[in-house]
Design a protein around this motif. Sequence first.
Motif, PDB file in Angstrom:
ATOM      1  N   ALA A   1     -55.283  12.309 -31.916  1.00 41.25           N
ATOM      2  CA  ALA A   1     -56.227  11.902 -32.958  1.00 41.25           C
ATOM      3  C   ALA A   1     -57.605  12.522 -32.734  1.00 41.25           C
ATOM      4  O   ALA A   1     -58.284  12.918 -33.686  1.00 41.25           O
ATOM      5  N   LEU A   2     -58.003  12.600 -31.457  1.00 36.16           N
ATOM      6  CA  LEU A   2     -59.315  13.192 -31.141  1.00 36.16           C
ATOM      7  C   LEU A   2     -59.344  14.686 -31.475  1.00 36.16           C
ATOM      8  O   LEU A   2     -60.339  15.190 -32.002  1.00 36.16           O
ATOM      9  N   GLN A   3     -58.228  15.372 -31.168  1.00 38.75           N
ATOM     10  CA  GLN A   3     -58.161  16.802 -31.489  1.00 38.75           C
ATOM     11  C   GLN A   3     -58.323  17.018 -32.984  1.00 38.75           C
ATOM     12  O   GLN A   3     -59.084  17.892 -33.424  1.00 38.75           O
ATOM     13  N   ALA A   4     -57.635  16.179 -33.777  1.00 40.73           N
ATOM     14  CA  ALA A   4     -57.712  16.293 -35.234  1.00 40.73           C
ATOM     15  C   ALA A   4     -59.142  16.020 -35.707  1.00 40.73           C
ATOM     16  O   ALA A   4     -59.696  16.751 -36.530  1.00 40.73           O
ATOM     17  N   LYS A   5     -59.747  14.974 -35.124  1.00 43.50           N
ATOM     18  CA  LYS A   5     -61.101  14.585 -35.524  1.00 43.50           C
ATOM     19  C   LYS A   5     -62.099  15.705 -35.191  1.00 43.50           C
ATOM     20  O   LYS A   5     -62.982  16.028 -35.998  1.00 43.50           O
TER      21      LYS A   5
ATOM     22  N   LYS B   1     -66.709  22.620 -29.025  1.00 46.08           N
ATOM     23  CA  LYS B   1     -66.996  22.224 -27.645  1.00 46.08           C
ATOM     24  C   LYS B   1     -67.644  20.843 -27.601  1.00 46.08           C
ATOM     25  O   LYS B   1     -68.843  20.716 -27.337  1.00 46.08           O
ATOM     26  N   PRO B   2     -66.857  19.802 -27.870  1.00 45.59           N
ATOM     27  CA  PRO B   2     -67.459  18.470 -27.790  1.00 45.59           C
ATOM     28  C   PRO B   2     -67.751  18.100 -26.335  1.00 45.59           C
ATOM     29  O   PRO B   2     -67.152  18.658 -25.419  1.00 45.59           O
ATOM     30  N   ALA B   3     -68.685  17.188 -26.156  1.00 44.89           N
ATOM     31  CA  ALA B   3     -68.964  16.658 -24.815  1.00 44.89           C
ATOM     32  C   ALA B   3     -68.532  15.200 -24.800  1.00 44.89           C
ATOM     33  O   ALA B   3     -68.638  14.502 -25.805  1.00 44.89           O
TER      34      ALA B   3
ATOM     35  N   ALA C   1     -61.953   7.631 -20.243  1.00 50.56           N
ATOM     36  CA  ALA C   1     -62.519   8.938 -20.573  1.00 50.56           C
ATOM     37  C   ALA C   1     -61.989  10.028 -19.632  1.00 50.56           C
ATOM     38  O   ALA C   1     -61.742  11.154 -20.061  1.00 50.56           O
ATOM     39  N   GLU C   2     -61.811   9.670 -18.357  1.00 49.92           N
ATOM     40  CA  GLU C   2     -61.301  10.674 -17.406  1.00 49.92           C
ATOM     41  C   GLU C   2     -59.942  11.210 -17.860  1.00 49.92           C
ATOM     42  O   GLU C   2     -59.670  12.408 -17.779  1.00 49.92           O
ATOM     43  N   ARG C   3     -59.083  10.301 -18.365  1.00 50.65           N
ATOM     44  CA  ARG C   3     -57.757  10.718 -18.843  1.00 50.65           C
ATOM     45  C   ARG C   3     -57.879  11.601 -20.083  1.00 50.65           C
ATOM     46  O   ARG C   3     -57.243  12.644 -20.186  1.00 50.65           O
TER      47      ARG C   3
ATOM     48  N   LEU D   1     -57.785  16.703 -23.046  1.00 48.75           N
ATOM     49  CA  LEU D   1     -58.403  17.606 -24.020  1.00 48.75           C
ATOM     50  C   LEU D   1     -58.882  18.906 -23.364  1.00 48.75           C
ATOM     51  O   LEU D   1     -59.321  19.816 -24.059  1.00 48.75           O
ATOM     52  N   ALA D   2     -58.825  18.952 -22.027  1.00 49.40           N
ATOM     53  CA  ALA D   2     -59.261  20.128 -21.256  1.00 49.40           C
ATOM     54  C   ALA D   2     -60.675  20.561 -21.659  1.00 49.40           C
ATOM     55  O   ALA D   2     -60.935  21.732 -21.946  1.00 49.40           O
ATOM     56  N   LEU D   3     -61.604  19.584 -21.673  1.00 50.53           N
ATOM     57  CA  LEU D   3     -62.989  19.900 -22.022  1.00 50.53           C
ATOM     58  C   LEU D   3     -63.647  20.684 -20.888  1.00 50.53           C
ATOM     59  O   LEU D   3     -63.368  20.455 -19.718  1.00 50.53           O
ATOM     60  N   GLU D   4     -64.523  21.619 -21.305  1.00 52.08           N
ATOM     61  CA  GLU D   4     -65.135  22.501 -20.311  1.00 52.08           C
ATOM     62  C   GLU D   4     -66.139  21.772 -19.426  1.00 52.08           C
ATOM     63  O   GLU D   4     -66.116  21.878 -18.208  1.00 52.08           O
TER      64      GLU D   4
END
Lengths: 168, 324
Positions: free
Chosen positions: A16-20, A28-30, A42-44, A49-52
């Motif tokens: 759902a987050l990816q779609a949003k 590049k969301p934080a 959030a850690e999971r 999401l493999a955020l940078e």
Amino acid sequence: MTQLDIDHTLASMTTALQAKMSALGASKPAMIGIHSGGVWVAERLHQALALEEPLGHLDISFYRDDFTRIGINPQVKPSHLPFDVDDRHIILVDDVLHTGRTIRAAMNEIFDYGRPATITLAVLIDRGDRELPIEANIIGRRMTLAAGQNVKLQGPEPLSLVIADKQQ
Amino acid sequence: MPPRNIQLNEQGRLRHFLTVEGFKRQMLIDILDTAESLSGVVDRSVKKVPLLRGKTIVNLFFEPSTRTRTTFELAAKRLSADVLNINIAVSATTKGESLLDTLYNLQAMHCDMFVVRHAESGAAHFIANHVAPHISVVNAGDGRHAHPTQAMLDMFTIRRVKGDFYPLTVAIVGDIANSRVARSQIHALTTLGVNEVRVIGPKTLIPPAVESLGVHVYHDMSEGLRDTDVVIMLRLQNERMQGELLPSEHEYYQLYGLTEARLAVAKPDAIVMHPGPINRGVEIESSVADGPRSVILEQVTHGIAVRMAVMSMCLGQGMEGGQG
């Protein structure tokens, strides 16, 4: 909710987050987790999401609206946002959304770091009973609790949900 | 039943901060931990948290001060409190009465906290005993008695650099007899449980029976500084020095000034502290004060976080502990 259920819920929240984020055009969301349960969730999500950029941590104790009643807890962990908030798409994560007061405090604190482009709220559990006009964008699971009951996330490893009667 | 420490409320939480004496170790650790949490506020674009929004804090200074007053003011502002600075030159004959009058007037203006500096020992206690129940009092230095927030910012600085108190040998050098800073430091260091506290100075500037506070007395610098982890220099307080306690500033420097050469007997990683303002060439050599072992300016920075901690703990002395 079993461990398997939590993993499953986190997976659907990730989708759902990816779609949003793609709907927002946010490449590049934080991400910011609210201490302590929100950080575990959030850690999971951050990993999935493999955020940078590293995960931000928020302890909203200094922004609570009931400070003069409950006082200060010396174990407050300082908030740490290791990225520039200005013009960023922020994903704010908490474990349980209840009255909405924690999220109100968290948003106030985030704005003291800068002016984000958007804030998306993701919560593992929405247990209802809001006292403020605040809603989550991404909800893992809705839950109805009896009056006088509380739900708490235990962690960080493994994550589990505990429903208990409120003290007092 | 022993009388309750007036610094604590009925729930055992901090209400006034008048002296370090009488506090348990855990309370001092709580102050240091809270200060650590609050120290991050300055790294943000808005250097403020709304903890004390709507509270009014009065800096009530009966004795001049720049650094202490400024850091108390900044601390209050970073907690979003409103601050009133009042400097009062008080005449000795009317002080008892005028002090209370001043107090009741300010109380009538709905203030929440008094930060008090006064030349008379016990002034902050006196005020704390007379204020309305909702008001907190913080001692910003009273006579020769105490300067507890200075001592706590020194402890904060020591913990930041050294990590732990237990293994440390700390020397306090100079005018121990006239120093409220030294007295508060000694109480803080012994409560936090350092290995050894030494005081170093000429016989005329060491108070009698100071050993009863749990310190060792030295009159010789090179003996006293040997193997120390922390060296705290005190300012030679000219304004408090009545009579001939010292031959001359020059001779004092020869015997008790902290020079590079003297510091060589301390541990290689020893730090040098000073509550300020420093008298260069009187109690400390410039190259030491500005040198790599000096943490004098860090002390000033830490003063803000420690004062934020004390103010927010005193004004947030709530009763419940639950999550909202």
